[in-house]
Design an enzyme around this catalytic site. Structure first.
Site, PDB file in Angstrom:
ATOM      1  CB  THR A 127     -14.182   0.747   1.258  1.00  0.00           C
ATOM      2  OG1 THR A 127     -14.316   1.389   0.195  1.00  0.00           O
ATOM      3  CG2 THR A 127     -14.706  -0.776   0.776  1.00  0.00           C
ATOM      4  CG  ASP A 135      -2.154   1.014   1.089  1.00  0.00           C
ATOM      5  OD1 ASP A 135      -3.390   0.317   0.803  1.00  0.00           O
ATOM      6  OD2 ASP A 135      -2.089   2.052   0.943  1.00  0.00           O
ATOM      7  CG  ASN A 150      -7.697  -3.557  -4.067  1.00  0.00           C
ATOM      8  OD1 ASN A 150      -8.968  -3.831  -4.283  1.00  0.00           O
ATOM      9  ND2 ASN A 150      -7.099  -2.978  -2.990  1.00  0.00           N
ATOM     10  CB  ILE A 169     -17.856  -2.188  -1.641  1.00  0.00           C
ATOM     11  CG1 ILE A 169     -18.273  -3.107  -2.971  1.00  0.00           C
ATOM     12  CG2 ILE A 169     -17.427  -2.994  -0.671  1.00  0.00           C
ATOM     13  CD1 ILE A 169     -19.092  -4.211  -3.036  1.00  0.00           C
ATOM     14  CE  LYS A 227     -11.211   1.079 -10.552  1.00  0.00           C
ATOM     15  NZ  LYS A 227     -10.165   0.187  -9.956  1.00  0.00           N
ATOM     16  CE1 TYR A 246     -12.410   4.065  -9.521  1.00  0.00           C
ATOM     17  CE2 TYR A 246     -14.925   3.963  -9.757  1.00  0.00           C
ATOM     18  CZ  TYR A 246     -13.985   3.848  -9.128  1.00  0.00           C
ATOM     19  OH  TYR A 246     -13.829   2.377  -8.276  1.00  0.00           O
TER      20      TYR A 246
HETATM   21  P1  NAD Z   1     -10.179   2.206  -0.203  1.00  0.00           P
HETATM   22  O1  NAD Z   1     -10.012   3.654  -0.308  1.00  0.00           O
HETATM   23  O2  NAD Z   1     -10.672   1.686   1.200  1.00  0.00           O
HETATM   24  O3  NAD Z   1      -8.834   1.281  -0.272  1.00  0.00           O
HETATM   25  C1  NAD Z   1      -7.741   1.977  -1.205  1.00  0.00           C
HETATM   26  C2  NAD Z   1      -6.405   1.564  -0.949  1.00  0.00           C
HETATM   27  O4  NAD Z   1      -5.553   1.772  -2.030  1.00  0.00           O
HETATM   28  C3  NAD Z   1      -6.131   2.408   0.430  1.00  0.00           C
HETATM   29  O5  NAD Z   1      -5.481   1.559   1.323  1.00  0.00           O
HETATM   30  C4  NAD Z   1      -5.075   3.391  -0.338  1.00  0.00           C
HETATM   31  O6  NAD Z   1      -3.785   3.780   0.606  1.00  0.00           O
HETATM   32  C5  NAD Z   1      -4.523   2.731  -1.408  1.00  0.00           C
HETATM   33  N1  NAD Z   1      -4.000   3.516  -2.301  1.00  0.00           N
HETATM   34  C6  NAD Z   1      -4.217   4.649  -2.948  1.00  0.00           C
HETATM   35  N2  NAD Z   1      -3.486   5.004  -3.911  1.00  0.00           N
HETATM   36  C7  NAD Z   1      -2.394   4.281  -3.939  1.00  0.00           C
HETATM   37  C8  NAD Z   1      -1.356   4.094  -4.730  1.00  0.00           C
HETATM   38  N3  NAD Z   1      -1.115   5.073  -5.579  1.00  0.00           N
HETATM   39  N4  NAD Z   1      -0.579   3.306  -4.612  1.00  0.00           N
HETATM   40  C9  NAD Z   1      -0.896   2.152  -3.625  1.00  0.00           C
HETATM   41  N5  NAD Z   1      -1.801   2.016  -2.893  1.00  0.00           N
HETATM   42  C10 NAD Z   1      -2.567   3.022  -3.180  1.00  0.00           C
HETATM   43  O7  NAD Z   1     -10.996   1.882  -1.300  1.00  0.00           O
HETATM   44  P2  NAD Z   1     -11.718   0.329  -1.851  1.00  0.00           P
HETATM   45  O8  NAD Z   1     -13.166   0.652  -1.973  1.00  0.00           O
HETATM   46  O9  NAD Z   1     -11.232  -0.630  -1.000  1.00  0.00           O
HETATM   47  O10 NAD Z   1     -11.108   0.211  -3.246  1.00  0.00           O
HETATM   48  C11 NAD Z   1     -10.408  -0.736  -3.960  1.00  0.00           C
HETATM   49  C12 NAD Z   1     -10.435  -0.837  -5.135  1.00  0.00           C
HETATM   50  O11 NAD Z   1     -11.965  -1.318  -5.457  1.00  0.00           O
HETATM   51  C13 NAD Z   1     -10.369   0.375  -5.936  1.00  0.00           C
HETATM   52  O12 NAD Z   1      -9.584  -0.230  -7.158  1.00  0.00           O
HETATM   53  C14 NAD Z   1     -11.725   0.857  -6.019  1.00  0.00           C
HETATM   54  O13 NAD Z   1     -11.755   1.813  -7.454  1.00  0.00           O
HETATM   55  C15 NAD Z   1     -12.480  -0.608  -6.340  1.00  0.00           C
HETATM   56  N6  NAD Z   1     -13.750  -0.464  -6.441  1.00  0.00           N
HETATM   57  C16 NAD Z   1     -14.400   0.242  -5.011  1.00  0.00           C
HETATM   58  C17 NAD Z   1     -15.687   0.354  -5.050  1.00  0.00           C
HETATM   59  C18 NAD Z   1     -16.453   0.628  -3.797  1.00  0.00           C
HETATM   60  O14 NAD Z   1     -17.501   1.354  -3.776  1.00  0.00           O
HETATM   61  N7  NAD Z   1     -15.756   0.527  -2.555  1.00  0.00           N
HETATM   62  C19 NAD Z   1     -16.559   0.277  -6.266  1.00  0.00           C
HETATM   63  C20 NAD Z   1     -15.994  -0.448  -7.367  1.00  0.00           C
HETATM   64  C21 NAD Z   1     -14.502  -0.543  -7.449  1.00  0.00           C
END
Ligand code: NAD
Length: 252
Positions: A190, A38, A88, A188, A157, A153
């Site tokens: 988060t 991370d 991720n 989700i 994606k 975004y």
């Molecule tokens: P989150 O914000 O809880 O976690 C994202 C993590 O990525 C964090 O720990 C952050 O420190 C890390 N991060 C950010 N920039 C970074 C970088 N440059 N290098 C390394 N790490 C980095 O988000 P999440 O909801 O767990 O998202 C995870 C994945 O799921 C993402 O790709 C997001 O686009 C995708 N996603 C999330 C949702 C949702 O609703 N939560 C929906 C669709 C897709």
């Protein structure tokens, strides 16, 4: 269930929070040695402390090519060699096409899409040399449905969605025994939703839930289960495709 990934090493990016944290924990529970990376190493450390053992933590900005070389070397050097890559890490700042700055547009693409190129480019030789494995790229329903306020975004994606198919095709042609699939979560629960939560309170979550046939937003563990399926031999003939994890949102 447990032990499906015994003897394998998995590199999970963005493992300090949300879906990445839940995934790292579940893959470890399934027996994998997890390299949890991370940009926020402290957050990844917290994830590892919840795993009770088999996790290596690395500070890793996924938009940095040099950092990828180091992360892949660390994972390839771990017992069993690298066989699972979960791309991720992501960010989701809100902006319409009129609001988005060139800098903002580029940053979203660097973190969400260039990272997938960098990760796969760096990891494929090590994975192939080790006999193959599984790549799971976290895309989004935003790759499948337009959202006006997520211009960059959605674009990034959608790129993840399609580049995943090219990776599956390439690996097939080269006989690498590497599968590549994308996962498309709907909303989700988060920290990625925090800016909206802070601005609009519970309404931000309720509005999302109303658009979902199951009537609620998802949990990170529900996405992690899908990633574990794709990482494991349970999905041994699933390749070059997309797994939508959205409570039915895209059924409309
Ligand atoms: P989150 O914000 O809880 O976690 C994202 C993590 O990525 C964090 O720990 C952050 O420190 C890390 N991060 C950010 N920039 C970074 C970088 N440059 N290098 C390394 N790490 C980095 O988000 P999440 O909801 O767990 O998202 C995870 C994945 O799921 C993402 O790709 C997001 O686009 C995708 N996603 C999330 C949702 C949702 O609703 N939560 C929906 C669709 C897709």
């Amino acid at each position: 269930m447990g032990g499906r990934l015994e003897g394998r090493t998995a590199l999970v990016t963005g493992a300090g929070s949300g879906i990445g944290r839940a995934t790292a924990l579940l893959l470890a529970q399934e027996g994998a040695h997890v390299v949890a990376t991370d940009i926020d190493a402290g957050a990844a450390e917290e994830t590892a402390s919840g795993a009770g053992g088999s996790m290596t933590v690395l500070a890793h900005d996924v938009s940095d090519a040099g950092a990828w070389e180091r992360a892949v070397a660390a994972a390839a050097g771990a017992g069993g060699g690298l066989s699972i890559l979960v791309n991720n890490a992501g960010i989701a700042p809100k902006a319409t096409i009129e609001q988005e700055t060139l800098e903002g547009w580029r940053r979203v693409h660097e973190v969400c899409l260039d990272s997938v190129y960098l990760g796969c480019h760096a990891a494929l030789p090590a994975m192939a040399a080790g006999g193959g494995g599984s790549i799971v790229n976290i895309s989004s329903v935003a790759a499948l449905r337009g959202v006006a306020v997520y211009a960059a975004y959605c674009s990034a994606k959608a790129g993840v969605h399609m580049v995943t198919k090219t990776i599956a095709l390439h690996c097939g042609r080269r006989g690498y025994n590497i599968r590549a699939n994308s996962v498309h979560p709907g909303p989700i629960d988060t920290p990625i939703l925090d800016p909206d939560r802070e601005r609009f309170g519970q309404r931000a979550i309720d509005a999302r839930a109303e658009a979902i046939p199951l009537g609620r937003i998802g949990r990170p563990e529900e996405v992690a289960q899908c990633v574990a399926f794709l990482a494991s031999d349970d999905s041994s003939f699933v390749n070059g495709t997309e797994l939508v994890v959205d409570g039915g949102f895209c059924a409309k």
